[in-house]
Motif scaffolding. Structure first.
Motif, short mmCIF file in Angstrom:
data_model
loop_
_atom_site.label_atom_id
_atom_site.label_comp_id
_atom_site.label_asym_id
_atom_site.label_seq_id
_atom_site.Cartn_x
_atom_site.Cartn_y
_atom_site.Cartn_z
N ASN A 230 0.84 -1.20 0.00
CA ASN A 230 0.00 0.00 0.00
C ASN A 230 0.87 1.24 0.00
N LYS A 231 1.95 1.17 0.75
CA LYS A 231 2.84 2.32 0.86
C LYS A 231 3.55 2.58 -0.47
N LYS A 232 3.99 1.48 -1.08
CA LYS A 232 4.78 1.64 -2.30
C LYS A 232 3.91 1.91 -3.52
N LYS A 233 2.83 1.13 -3.64
CA LYS A 233 2.05 1.22 -4.89
C LYS A 233 0.61 1.65 -4.65
N LYS A 234 0.31 2.05 -3.45
CA LYS A 234 -1.07 2.39 -3.06
C LYS A 234 -2.03 1.23 -3.34
N ALA A 235 -1.51 0.02 -3.35
CA ALA A 235 -2.37 -1.14 -3.66
C ALA A 235 -3.27 -1.47 -2.47
N ASN A 236 -4.46 -1.94 -2.80
CA ASN A 236 -5.40 -2.35 -1.76
C ASN A 236 -5.95 -3.72 -2.12
N PRO A 237 -5.39 -4.78 -1.54
CA PRO A 237 -5.79 -6.12 -1.98
C PRO A 237 -7.21 -6.51 -1.59
N VAL B 261 -9.93 -4.77 -2.33
CA VAL B 261 -10.98 -4.31 -3.26
C VAL B 261 -10.70 -4.89 -4.63
N LYS B 262 -11.75 -4.94 -5.44
CA LYS B 262 -11.60 -5.54 -6.77
C LYS B 262 -10.63 -4.69 -7.59
N ARG B 263 -10.00 -5.35 -8.57
CA ARG B 263 -8.94 -4.72 -9.35
C ARG B 263 -9.36 -3.35 -9.92
N TRP B 264 -10.53 -3.31 -10.59
CA TRP B 264 -10.92 -2.04 -11.22
C TRP B 264 -11.18 -0.96 -10.18
N LYS B 265 -11.69 -1.41 -9.06
CA LYS B 265 -11.97 -0.43 -7.99
C LYS B 265 -10.66 0.10 -7.45
N GLU B 266 -9.69 -0.85 -7.38
CA GLU B 266 -8.39 -0.47 -6.84
C GLU B 266 -7.77 0.62 -7.69
N ILE B 267 -7.92 0.46 -9.03
CA ILE B 267 -7.32 1.45 -9.93
C ILE B 267 -7.96 2.82 -9.68
N THR B 268 -9.30 2.80 -9.57
CA THR B 268 -9.95 4.09 -9.34
C THR B 268 -9.61 4.64 -7.96
N GLN B 269 -9.43 3.69 -7.01
CA GLN B 269 -9.14 4.16 -5.63
C GLN B 269 -7.79 4.84 -5.52
N LYS B 270 -6.88 4.47 -6.45
CA LYS B 270 -5.55 5.06 -6.37
C LYS B 270 -5.62 6.56 -6.52
N PHE B 271 -6.68 6.99 -7.18
CA PHE B 271 -6.80 8.44 -7.36
C PHE B 271 -7.57 9.09 -6.22
N TYR B 272 -8.06 8.24 -5.34
CA TYR B 272 -8.76 8.78 -4.17
C TYR B 272 -7.75 9.39 -3.22
N ILE B 273 -8.28 10.24 -2.42
CA ILE B 273 -7.43 10.69 -1.33
C ILE B 273 -7.43 9.60 -0.24
N LYS B 274 -6.54 9.73 0.68
CA LYS B 274 -6.45 8.84 1.83
C LYS B 274 -6.39 7.34 1.48
N PRO B 275 -5.42 6.92 0.71
CA PRO B 275 -5.35 5.48 0.38
C PRO B 275 -5.20 4.60 1.61
N LEU B 276 -4.53 5.14 2.64
CA LEU B 276 -4.33 4.32 3.84
C LEU B 276 -5.67 4.08 4.53
N PHE B 277 -6.48 5.12 4.61
CA PHE B 277 -7.78 4.96 5.25
C PHE B 277 -8.64 3.97 4.45
N GLN B 278 -8.58 4.09 3.13
CA GLN B 278 -9.35 3.16 2.28
C GLN B 278 -8.93 1.72 2.58
N LEU B 279 -7.62 1.54 2.75
CA LEU B 279 -7.11 0.19 3.03
C LEU B 279 -7.61 -0.30 4.38
N HIS B 280 -7.48 0.57 5.38
CA HIS B 280 -7.91 0.18 6.74
C HIS B 280 -9.40 -0.17 6.76
N LYS B 281 -10.17 0.69 6.09
CA LYS B 281 -11.62 0.49 6.08
C LYS B 281 -11.96 -0.87 5.47
#
Ligand SMILES: Nc1ncnc2c1ncn2[C@@H]1O[C@H](COP(=O)(O)OP(=O)(O)OP(=O)(O)O)[C@@H](O)[C@H]1O
Length: 690
Positions: free
Chosen positions: A514-521, A523-543
């Motif tokens: 998550n830190k390196k690539k903002k990846a969030n395992p 969520v689904k792949r397409w959602k993950e791509i859109t989420q990368k443009f979201y703010i707060k990637p860490l919060f998205q991951l935690h949630k």
């Protein structure tokens, strides 16, 4: 008194020759273990001997009665049944039990070999110790009494009454299945809960070794330890007798049947939380034949429901979150392993590291939270691993104080020991893979397998994550420290040195990607791509991780979640930097995560889950004590409804809080004598109680 064999022989003697042939025909047709060729020239004596060898005396009587009825030999069938019933006196039982003496001895010898020693660390770097040398008594309590299924109403009322009045009392594992002096009754089915690493498996092993060494519980003829970890590996259908012969004896005919009689056979199912097949207790699928093939799941359900081997003793252990997989009405007694009390902690270090125990113990005592954490034996083991090399150095200010900090230090200590081991080598391997690359690969494996619910994996799984465990390979150093390798049917299987280490490495992996690539395992792949443009990637991951963990039926992501949240704190990250120099430290705002967890607490119905969420807040160093107080005073967590296991969880989180150590406002809790009693350990440790 006539033996079962005599009775059977008498019945067959009353059959004419052609009837005997028909009897043998039914026998070989319906039972795989009787071969046609064996029956061809078999006389009455041989037939009886063969049947008893295959099915055991009790089952042979049942089968004979069934066949005789099929042949319309009803008188003969009734006669055999009645004579057998009358003959089942204590003497006769003794005679029958006598037939099991040999296999019982063989089983004891086998288990003695298997359980006498315990591996400290893992197969490569660890060492074997005699369990009795390192075993430190644990604090085990009997708490709420379970109900009884299909019992008479009065007993149910009585057991409900017990549920309310049952006082928590210390209990020794070795006494858990003994007939109780006051009631004359014995617990047949016990469910023992306890948090990760608190010593459930060790307790079970101690029980087994005491039996195998003939020092305790000798009225039990057979103890069959069937950990869920192993049961998960059984593919396809099998009968209970096949399963027992395969695991505990060398040929299928060694144990043809099980002895009858109260508490002669015991099954131990360790690690319900690790069960990876469905256990559906609602299905009304009664299964009574120990020789019929079916799924492992059905065998276990029917043993617990008492349809199969109804007189057996059953001991199940589980982490708390998975305990509800077994409906309470099938359980007679709940117990909880609480780990070490203060004196036992000291004994542990003394027994396990006599030379430096004093140093280690005084070191641990300096940090209140570390001292409290050490009530969990696995932390004692990790502390020992971490502190032994640390104590060789002068400075001691690095003592970790949180769960995440402790496991980070554990990883660092493994790296250091690995480096020390290889520092003398003339030339470092030119293909050397950096430590963070290995960690990523190990973490990937840990996470992928944890998500799937696998705790045991094969070489192919390692290779899929880019790991090579061959001796001398670039990964082997750390891998051999982290893995436990075992041979199961000639094939190597791997698991992490302790499940909690897998949970930590999995969290570390998710944190790093998550830190390196903002990846969030999560969520689904397409959602993950859109989420990368979201703010707060860490919060998205935690949630997403909180949601996923709460969805799990057996809580398999609970500890992972605590580690993942812990890793977002800068204090823990700075420890990690020692391990991964490339890591960029950044103060993360975790308020959103804490708020999200608090909202979840408000809605969560399960107390175990709520307590894990409190632990999560504690890892985030959030001021969550307010939250517990709010929940207790609103009645959301009511003192009356909390079981003692739940209380102990709550008290543990409270004790871990830095805030409660400074001040504890008892007056904010709903006043009840029970609450005050339960909260005593917290009050004792606070500097100011209001
Ligand atoms: N009574 C004990 N005496 C000495 N060491 C112990 C004792 N109980 C546990 N330990 C240590 O703690 C480690 C973890 O214990 P164990 O595997 O029994 O925990 P558990 O409750 O089964 O955990 P999990 O739920 O994660 O499977 C052991 O490998 C051992 O090193």
């Amino acid at each position: 008194m006539a033996s079962v064999k005599d009775l059977l022989l008498n019945s067959l003697k009353d059959l004419r020759e052609d009837d005997l042939k028909e009897f043998q025909w039914h026998l070989e047709k319906d039972h795989e273990c009787i071969k046609k060729s064996e029956m061809e020239n078999a006389d009455r004596l041989k037939t009886v001997d063969k049947m008893v060898a295959c099915f055991g005396p009790e089952e042979t009587v049942k089968i004979t009665v069934k066949i005789l009825k099929k042949m319309n030999q009803n008188n003969l069938a009734d006669q055999l049944e009645n004579n057998h019933k009358q003959g089942s006196t204590a003497d006769d039982r003794e005679a029958t039990l006598h037939e099991y003496t040999e296999p019982s001895h063989r089983l004891k010898d086998k288990l003695k070999q298997e359980y006498e020693q315990i591996l400290i660390g893992n197969s490569e770097t660890g060492h074997l110790e005699y369990l009795n040398d390192i075993y430190t008594d644990l604090y085990v309590v009997g708490n709420e009494t379970g109900g009884r299924v299909n019992d008479h109403e009065v007993i149910q009322i009585e057991s409900n009454h017990n549920r309310l009045t049952a006082k928590e009392k210390p209990i020794k594992c070795k006494d858990m299945f003994k007939v109780q002096c006051d009631t004359g009754r014995r617990n047949r089915k016990v469910l023992t809960t306890g948090i990760a690493g608190v010593g459930k498996t060790v307790s079970v092993n101690k029980f087994i070794i005491d039996w195998a060494k003939r020092t305790e519980n000798q009225d039990i003829v057979f103890i069959f330890p069937l950990p869920f970890r192993r049961l998960n590996l059984i593919k396809g259908e099998c009968s209970l007798m096949e399963l027992l012969n395969k695991y505990f004896f060398s040929s299928p005919e060694e144990l043809p049947s099980l002895p009858q009689g109260d508490g002669k056979v015991m099954f131990i199912f360790d690690g319900l939380d690790e069960c990876r097949f469905p256990l559906n207790f609602k299905e009304d699928d009664t299964f009574t034949n120990v020789n019929e093939k079916t799924t492992v799941s059905k065998i276990i359900i029917n043993l617990i429901k008492k349809h199969l081997v109804s007189s057996a003793l059953i001991w199940i252990t589980s982490r708390p979150a998975a305990a509800s997989l077994i409906p309470r009405n099938y359980i007679n007694q709940m117990t909880e392993v609480r780990g070490f009390n203060d004196e036992q902690k000291e004994q542990y270090f003394l027994k396990n590291s006599p030379e430096v125990s004093e140093n280690i113990f005084s070191h641990i005592k300096k940090s209140r939270s570390l001292y409290i954490m050490c009530h969990i034996p696995v932390f004692c083991w990790i502390s020992l691993t971490v502190l032994q090399p640390l104590l060789a150095q002068e400075s001691s200010d690095k003592t970790p104080t949180t769960l995440t900090g402790m496991y980070t230090s554990f990883l660092i200590s493994q790296q250091q020991q690995m480096e020390d081991k290889y520092c003398d080598e003339p030339k470092p391997n030119s293909n050397a893979v950096s430590f963070d690359q290995i960690i990523l690969k190990l973490g990937k494996l840990a996470f992928q397998q944890l998500e799937k619910g696998n705790l045991i994996f094969y070489k192919e799984d390692l290779e899929e994550c880019g790991l090579d465990v061959r001796k001398g390979s670039v990964h082997s150093g750390l891998c051999t420290r982290m893995f436990q390798e075992e041979k199961v049917s000639k094939r190597s299987v791997y698991s992490f040195v302790h499940l909690s280490v897998q949970e930590f490495l999995a969290a570390l992996y998710v944190f790093l990607i998550n830190k390196k690539k903002k990846a969030n395992p999560f969520v689904k792949r397409w959602k993950e791509i859109t989420q990368k443009f979201y703010i707060k990637p860490l919060f998205q991951l935690h949630k997403a991780a909180v949601d996923k963990a709460l969805q799990s039926e057996n809580g398999h992501l609970d500890l992972f979640l605590r580690f993942l949240l812990g890793l977002s704190l800068e204090s823990n990250q700075s420890d990690l930097k020692e391990l991964l120099p490339g890591l960029k430290l950044k103060t993360q705002n975790v308020k959103d995560t804490a708020d999200y967890i608090k909202k979840k607490i408000e809605k969560e119905k399960s107390v175990e889950r709520t307590i894990n969420l409190f632990h999560c807040l504690s890892e985030l160093r959030d001021n969550f004590v307010e939250e517990i107080q709010k929940n207790l005073s609103s009645g959301n967590l009511s003192a009356q409804n909390l079981s003692s296991a739940q209380w102990s969880g709550l008290v543990f989180v409270l004790q871990m809080s830095e805030e409660t150590q400074k001040m504890f406002e008892l007056q904010k809790y709903r006043r009840s004598d029970e609450a005050v009693m339960r909260l005593l350990p917290v009050i004792k440790n606070t500097r100011r109680a209001l």
